[in-house]
Design a protein around this motif. Structure first.
Motif: not given
Length: 103
Positions: A15-37
């Motif tokens: 959904t947020h393809w052009f802005t991959p950081g947008r709504a990260l908390e709602e869209d991706l699992p915790v492990a992916d969010r931690e890896r991104d941080v």
């Protein structure tokens, strides 16, 4: 393709393809969010180096996952060569502009 976009594609959350950081908390699992941080940093030399190394690891993990899922190929040798290069240099290749981060 940026790592954030590849991660979203692998997780079926484009959904947020052009802005991959947008709504990260709602869209991706915790492990992916931690890896991104772990791939981000403030503009301090050591923090940037650490984030760059984490970004490289993250990208490699996502490429391996994508290759397995979609039966595609990537250059394992090139990935290994770049990852092992001391200070981003190796014989027969140009010096990478971000060489200092690998030290």
């Amino acid at each position: 393709m940026a790592a954030g976009q590849l991660c979203r594609l692998l997780r079926g959350s484009t959904t947020h393809w052009f802005t991959p950081g947008r709504a990260l908390e709602e869209d991706l699992p915790v492990a992916d969010r931690e890896r991104d941080v772990a791939t981000t940093a403030v503009a301090r030399h050591e923090d940037v180096r650490t984030a760059a190394r984490q970004s490289w690891r993250c990208s490699r993990e996502l490429v391996v996952e994508a290759a397995a899922r979609w039966s595609t190929e990537y250059s394992v040798g090139l990935h290994d060569e770049i990852g092992a290069a001391p200070a981003g240099r190796w014989p027969g290749r140009p010096t990478l502009p971000v060489a200092a981060i690998w030290q």
